[in-house]
Motif scaffolding. Sequence first.
Motif, PDB file in Angstrom:
ATOM      1  N   PRO A   1      74.893  34.479 111.693  1.00  0.00           N
ATOM      2  CA  PRO A   1      76.219  33.836 111.715  1.00  0.00           C
ATOM      3  C   PRO A   1      76.160  32.311 111.617  1.00  0.00           C
ATOM      4  CG  PRO A   1      76.057  35.522 113.415  1.00  0.00           C
ATOM      5  CD  PRO A   1      74.674  35.319 112.888  1.00  0.00           C
ATOM      6  N   VAL A   2      75.191  31.683 112.330  1.00  0.00           N
ATOM      7  CA  VAL A   2      75.125  30.212 112.315  1.00  0.00           C
ATOM      8  C   VAL A   2      74.470  29.694 111.041  1.00  0.00           C
ATOM      9  CG1 VAL A   2      75.201  29.950 114.807  1.00  0.00           C
ATOM     10  CG2 VAL A   2      73.001  30.286 113.684  1.00  0.00           C
ATOM     11  N   LEU A   3      73.627  30.516 110.429  1.00  0.00           N
ATOM     12  CA  LEU A   3      72.978  30.112 109.175  1.00  0.00           C
ATOM     13  C   LEU A   3      74.026  29.827 108.098  1.00  0.00           C
ATOM     14  CD1 LEU A   3      69.867  31.768 107.576  1.00  0.00           C
ATOM     15  CD2 LEU A   3      71.895  31.441 106.208  1.00  0.00           C
ATOM     16  N   LYS A   4      75.036  30.688 108.033  1.00  0.00           N
ATOM     17  CA  LYS A   4      76.086  30.523 107.014  1.00  0.00           C
ATOM     18  C   LYS A   4      76.851  29.218 107.192  1.00  0.00           C
ATOM     19  CE  LYS A   4      76.709  35.532 106.583  1.00  0.00           C
ATOM     20  NZ  LYS A   4      77.614  36.667 106.833  1.00  0.00           N
ATOM     21  N   LYS A   5      76.953  28.771 108.448  1.00  0.00           N
ATOM     22  CA  LYS A   5      77.689  27.530 108.732  1.00  0.00           C
ATOM     23  C   LYS A   5      76.749  26.339 108.912  1.00  0.00           C
ATOM     24  CE  LYS A   5      81.798  29.508 108.978  1.00  0.00           C
ATOM     25  NZ  LYS A   5      82.582  29.601 110.205  1.00  0.00           N
ATOM     26  N   ASN A   6      75.455  26.566 108.736  1.00  0.00           N
ATOM     27  CA  ASN A   6      74.449  25.517 108.891  1.00  0.00           C
ATOM     28  C   ASN A   6      74.542  24.841 110.264  1.00  0.00           C
ATOM     29  OD1 ASN A   6      72.265  23.961 108.157  1.00  0.00           O
ATOM     30  ND2 ASN A   6      73.476  22.430 107.057  1.00  0.00           N
ATOM     31  N   ILE A   7      74.678  25.641 111.295  1.00  0.00           N
ATOM     32  CA  ILE A   7      74.745  25.135 112.672  1.00  0.00           C
ATOM     33  C   ILE A   7      73.341  25.192 113.273  1.00  0.00           C
ATOM     34  CG2 ILE A   7      75.691  25.553 114.986  1.00  0.00           C
ATOM     35  CD1 ILE A   7      78.114  26.851 113.550  1.00  0.00           C
ATOM     36  N   PRO A   8      72.819  24.093 113.772  1.00  0.00           N
ATOM     37  CA  PRO A   8      71.462  24.099 114.342  1.00  0.00           C
ATOM     38  C   PRO A   8      71.381  25.011 115.574  1.00  0.00           C
ATOM     39  CG  PRO A   8      72.230  21.849 113.952  1.00  0.00           C
ATOM     40  CD  PRO A   8      73.417  22.738 113.784  1.00  0.00           C
ATOM     41  N   ILE A   9      70.231  25.662 115.715  1.00  0.00           N
ATOM     42  CA  ILE A   9      69.915  26.428 116.923  1.00  0.00           C
ATOM     43  C   ILE A   9      68.817  25.665 117.658  1.00  0.00           C
ATOM     44  CG2 ILE A   9      69.084  28.611 117.855  1.00  0.00           C
ATOM     45  CD1 ILE A   9      69.941  29.947 115.238  1.00  0.00           C
ATOM     46  N   VAL A  10      69.019  25.463 118.952  1.00  0.00           N
ATOM     47  CA  VAL A  10      68.010  24.767 119.758  1.00  0.00           C
ATOM     48  C   VAL A  10      67.559  25.698 120.882  1.00  0.00           C
ATOM     49  CG1 VAL A  10      67.452  22.743 121.126  1.00  0.00           C
ATOM     50  CG2 VAL A  10      69.098  22.554 119.244  1.00  0.00           C
ATOM     51  N   ILE A  11      66.257  25.949 120.945  1.00  0.00           N
ATOM     52  CA  ILE A  11      65.691  26.778 122.016  1.00  0.00           C
ATOM     53  C   ILE A  11      65.256  25.843 123.141  1.00  0.00           C
ATOM     54  CG2 ILE A  11      64.049  28.591 122.595  1.00  0.00           C
ATOM     55  CD1 ILE A  11      65.802  29.329 120.242  1.00  0.00           C
ATOM     56  N   LYS A  12      65.806  26.054 124.351  1.00  0.00           N
ATOM     57  CA  LYS A  12      65.532  25.167 125.481  1.00  0.00           C
ATOM     58  C   LYS A  12      65.030  25.961 126.683  1.00  0.00           C
ATOM     59  CE  LYS A  12      66.919  21.245 125.679  1.00  0.00           C
ATOM     60  NZ  LYS A  12      66.202  19.947 125.501  1.00  0.00           N
ATOM     61  N   ASN A  13      64.366  25.236 127.597  1.00  0.00           N
ATOM     62  CA  ASN A  13      63.777  25.845 128.784  1.00  0.00           C
ATOM     63  C   ASN A  13      64.582  25.467 130.024  1.00  0.00           C
ATOM     64  OD1 ASN A  13      62.168  26.795 130.855  1.00  0.00           O
ATOM     65  ND2 ASN A  13      60.267  25.914 130.091  1.00  0.00           N
TER      66      ASN A  13
ATOM     67  N   ALA B   1      80.544  25.058 115.948  1.00  0.00           N
ATOM     68  CA  ALA B   1      79.979  24.232 117.017  1.00  0.00           C
ATOM     69  C   ALA B   1      78.958  23.243 116.472  1.00  0.00           C
ATOM     70  CB  ALA B   1      79.339  25.130 118.062  1.00  0.00           C
ATOM     71  N   LYS B   2      78.722  22.178 117.248  1.00  0.00           N
ATOM     72  CA  LYS B   2      77.712  21.196 116.852  1.00  0.00           C
ATOM     73  C   LYS B   2      76.320  21.828 116.850  1.00  0.00           C
ATOM     74  CE  LYS B   2      80.286  17.273 118.742  1.00  0.00           C
ATOM     75  NZ  LYS B   2      80.321  16.232 119.804  1.00  0.00           N
ATOM     76  N   GLU B   3      76.099  22.688 117.830  1.00  0.00           N
ATOM     77  CA  GLU B   3      74.821  23.409 117.873  1.00  0.00           C
ATOM     78  C   GLU B   3      74.930  24.597 118.808  1.00  0.00           C
ATOM     79  OE1 GLU B   3      71.921  20.509 119.119  1.00  0.00           O
ATOM     80  OE2 GLU B   3      72.314  20.850 121.239  1.00  0.00           O
ATOM     81  N   LEU B   4      74.032  25.532 118.613  1.00  0.00           N
ATOM     82  CA  LEU B   4      73.889  26.687 119.496  1.00  0.00           C
ATOM     83  C   LEU B   4      72.596  26.507 120.279  1.00  0.00           C
ATOM     84  CD1 LEU B   4      74.321  29.584 120.566  1.00  0.00           C
ATOM     85  CD2 LEU B   4      73.277  30.427 118.448  1.00  0.00           C
ATOM     86  N   GLN B   5      72.713  26.466 121.595  1.00  0.00           N
ATOM     87  CA  GLN B   5      71.534  26.311 122.439  1.00  0.00           C
ATOM     88  C   GLN B   5      71.210  27.644 123.100  1.00  0.00           C
ATOM     89  OE1 GLN B   5      72.198  23.143 125.229  1.00  0.00           O
ATOM     90  NE2 GLN B   5      72.409  21.566 123.651  1.00  0.00           N
ATOM     91  N   ILE B   6      69.966  28.091 122.926  1.00  0.00           N
ATOM     92  CA  ILE B   6      69.483  29.312 123.570  1.00  0.00           C
ATOM     93  C   ILE B   6      68.563  28.879 124.708  1.00  0.00           C
ATOM     94  CG2 ILE B   6      68.253  31.488 123.277  1.00  0.00           C
ATOM     95  CD1 ILE B   6      70.750  31.381 121.581  1.00  0.00           C
ATOM     96  N   TRP B   7      69.014  29.089 125.941  1.00  0.00           N
ATOM     97  CA  TRP B   7      68.238  28.683 127.115  1.00  0.00           C
ATOM     98  C   TRP B   7      67.463  29.881 127.648  1.00  0.00           C
ATOM     99  CZ3 TRP B   7      68.028  23.713 129.288  1.00  0.00           C
ATOM    100  CH2 TRP B   7      68.845  22.768 128.662  1.00  0.00           C
ATOM    101  N   THR B   8      66.142  29.672 127.815  1.00  0.00           N
ATOM    102  CA  THR B   8      65.266  30.769 128.225  1.00  0.00           C
ATOM    103  C   THR B   8      64.215  30.233 129.190  1.00  0.00           C
ATOM    104  OG1 THR B   8      63.824  32.522 127.377  1.00  0.00           O
ATOM    105  CG2 THR B   8      63.861  30.447 126.143  1.00  0.00           C
ATOM    106  N   ASP B   9      63.085  30.949 129.324  1.00  0.00           N
ATOM    107  CA  ASP B   9      62.065  30.540 130.295  1.00  0.00           C
ATOM    108  C   ASP B   9      60.861  29.873 129.644  1.00  0.00           C
ATOM    109  OD1 ASP B   9      61.185  32.804 129.054  1.00  0.00           O
ATOM    110  OD2 ASP B   9      60.491  33.822 130.862  1.00  0.00           O
ATOM    111  N   VAL B  10      60.951  29.549 128.356  1.00  0.00           N
ATOM    112  CA  VAL B  10      59.879  28.829 127.665  1.00  0.00           C
ATOM    113  C   VAL B  10      60.491  27.677 126.873  1.00  0.00           C
ATOM    114  CG1 VAL B  10      58.264  30.751 127.499  1.00  0.00           C
ATOM    115  CG2 VAL B  10      59.990  30.463 125.728  1.00  0.00           C
ATOM    116  N   SER B  11      59.651  26.692 126.592  1.00  0.00           N
ATOM    117  CA  SER B  11      60.146  25.470 125.941  1.00  0.00           C
ATOM    118  C   SER B  11      60.155  25.592 124.427  1.00  0.00           C
ATOM    119  CB  SER B  11      59.300  24.273 126.378  1.00  0.00           C
ATOM    120  OG  SER B  11      59.384  24.084 127.763  1.00  0.00           O
TER     121      SER B  11
END
Length: 824
Positions: free
Chosen positions: A279-291, A227-237
């Motif tokens: 898992p995403v580290l091996k593929k160098n896929i960015p993780i974005v934490i969003k609110n 994937a282009k990126e993995l977005q983790i949506w939670t309750d903080v920014s």
Amino acid sequence: MRVLKFGGTSIGSADNINKVINILDEKSKSDNIVVVVSAVGGITDKLLEAANLACDKNLDYKPAYEVICLIHKTIIDELFLNSEKNLTIQTHYTQLHQIVSEKLSELSRLLDGIYLINELSPKTKDKLLSFGEGLSSTIIYHTLKSRQIDVSFKNSQDLIVTDSTFNNAIVNFGITDKNIKTYFDSSSSAIVLLPGFIGKSLRGEFTTLGRGGSDYTAAIIAANLEAKELQIWTDVSGMYTTNPKLVKQAAPIVQLSYQEAIELSHFGAKVLYPPTVLPVLKKNIPIVIKNTQAPKAIGTTITEIVVPNGGSPVKGISNIDKIALLTLQGNGMVGVPGFSKRLFEILAQEKINSILITQSSSEYSICFGILEEDAARAKEAIDLVFEYEIQLQKIDPIIIETNLSIIAVVGDKMKNHQGISGKMFSTLGKNNVNIRAIAQGASERNISAVINKNDVKKALNCLHEQFFETKTKQMNLFITGVGNVGERLLEQIKQQKAYVKENFKINLRVIGLSNSRTMVVNDDGINLKHWKDELKDGEKASLEEFFEHAKNLNLRNSVFIDITANEAVANSYANYLKESMSVIACNKIACSGDINYYNELKTLSRKYNASFLFETNVGAGLPIIDTLNHLITSGDKINTIQAVLSGSLNFIFNNFNADTTFHDVVKQAQQEGYTEPDPRIDLSGIDVARKILILARESGNALELSDIESASFLTPKANSSESVEDFFKTLIEDEGHYQHLLKSAQKSHCQLKFVAELDNGKAKVGLKEIPEGHPFYNLEGKDNIVMFYTQRYSEQPLIIKGAGAGADVTASGLFADIIRIANN
């Protein structure tokens, strides 16, 4: 393609789910997305609660189950409000209610079974927990369909295959990757929705992926689909510089490396779980934490390499609570190989994770931190393994310390900066945070310390202040005595707060206020515009409770300020100093009372690194004690001190003349606030005696108040008066005595001044006739004057002169002491 994961708080209500749907609808217009959802917020815990009640043969599991039903059905009803107006939506609503009711009925039967067999096995527990994600994903899927959004649903259990390690299953990536690839190669939907956390074993059994399992599900899919990126949506920014619940100044971190994110999440940053990254580290896929509540906020982006921005090398400070520290030690360990191997083998067999490990260079001891809940089991297993060595007294039985926490300072580039650990530990030391153990890897990416759990908030705040804030030092003030001087001090703090913060980087906060009747304590700071109202509505005043409030809040840079003349308050100073809270005393009793207590306070101040300042004890706002201390510190020696130290008496004798009466002048001084409400305190000379005693002690002379020679100018009747009213009557009756004193001075062309003297270790106070030309002669109003004759100032004295009484100048002296402590 992007993979989005929404946590329990993001889908914890119909309102939040609507926000999620808006996000999905917008993002699906520009890219295909995979959506992984957790259980509705709090449901996993409620499922466990119901199951444990059932296992304990407690029929309260039925009401607990009904709560779970109510939460889901309420969400459905709120998502489909007014659905009867649209036949298509009504159809989805009816279908959804039916499907959810069937799932809930199945859950009911499972709970009944647990109740009947009186057992909750790991296998049954995984099946039970799968209902959370199953219900939430079903509700969101049918809501999306009802709104004509292009979405398909796939059960993660059909894709993710694991072993049979229930509650924390290990993924079989060979089969799982093929399943994911096969399914998504044939999927054409704009949105694919999956439940997180759950999988199936090769034998078809329900399994779960452990803590943070939904994040892990999303990461597995993102890595497989590249994937282009993995977005983790939670309750903080995003991930914060530290825990925002404990540190109000915490801010989102814009960028982190994978390694920094792993370290922060391992040491307590709950936004992200460590396995997610792998898992995403091996593929160098960015993780974005969003609110979910603020979708436009930047959030935190986690990538392989972070470009330095010239800021602090420290990226974050995290903490883990409920830690136990276990120590294996003994002379028999020194030079004997194999102890570490045996120790950690038994921990592995018991499935106990070591969070922190440190060993002394002498090999005498090994110290490791684990979760507190595992401590008793660990001790039992370790003592059994080393039973033979313990019997021979080669090693000691394992030692357990509880009520601890781990704090960790994290940053990739820390190894390239000198002094990070020095700043960390000196900051903790200055704030009396005791460190039980330390661990630092060779990479220097993480410096960890074990501390008392009660010190966590203070530790995080002072470290955050050191590494992330613009060197602004927060001073937390606890003030008792808010009469005339106290009120002026609060006004000065309110007036100068912004100026001091802007120019000196000192943030002044009044946390506690107390008078003789009421007290108020506010962790967020008392609003100085309305402090009188807050104090009026406060709880009943108590010296002990006021101290306990200050102690339990355990704030960094705490200062207790005494603006009373109360002996009980003065006797409480030691309690504050022992808690590393600085003390500022306007009250003279502690420093002029028993010399042993005075010396004890000085010792405690040094021992606990807490300032003990009392500049206003002598000369109000004049820097008399500060100057004296600087003289002595620089190696000078005090020979003689001559001083007029009572602004009250100076005012009285400056205004007493042939056209006035002594009674009227004293009354005027009382009314204008130059004397205490009881003028006898000032006119008896005891106040001046206390002041010269303090200067004598600060000069190195071990004197008591009884050693001060005092010659009273009052009449015997005045000295023996039983009330203030009686005292004023004696002044009228004995006016001739005071007129005689005045005429005697005038005859000699002198001025009457009440003088304090220290000469070669002996001190005295009394009324003196001061001749013309003497520095005391023209002393006006309420001014004080002090002359220091020292080895360096032997012929011409060092003179300090200025207003020595009055609420404003006394308050300014207290304010100056606060700033001195802040700059220390």
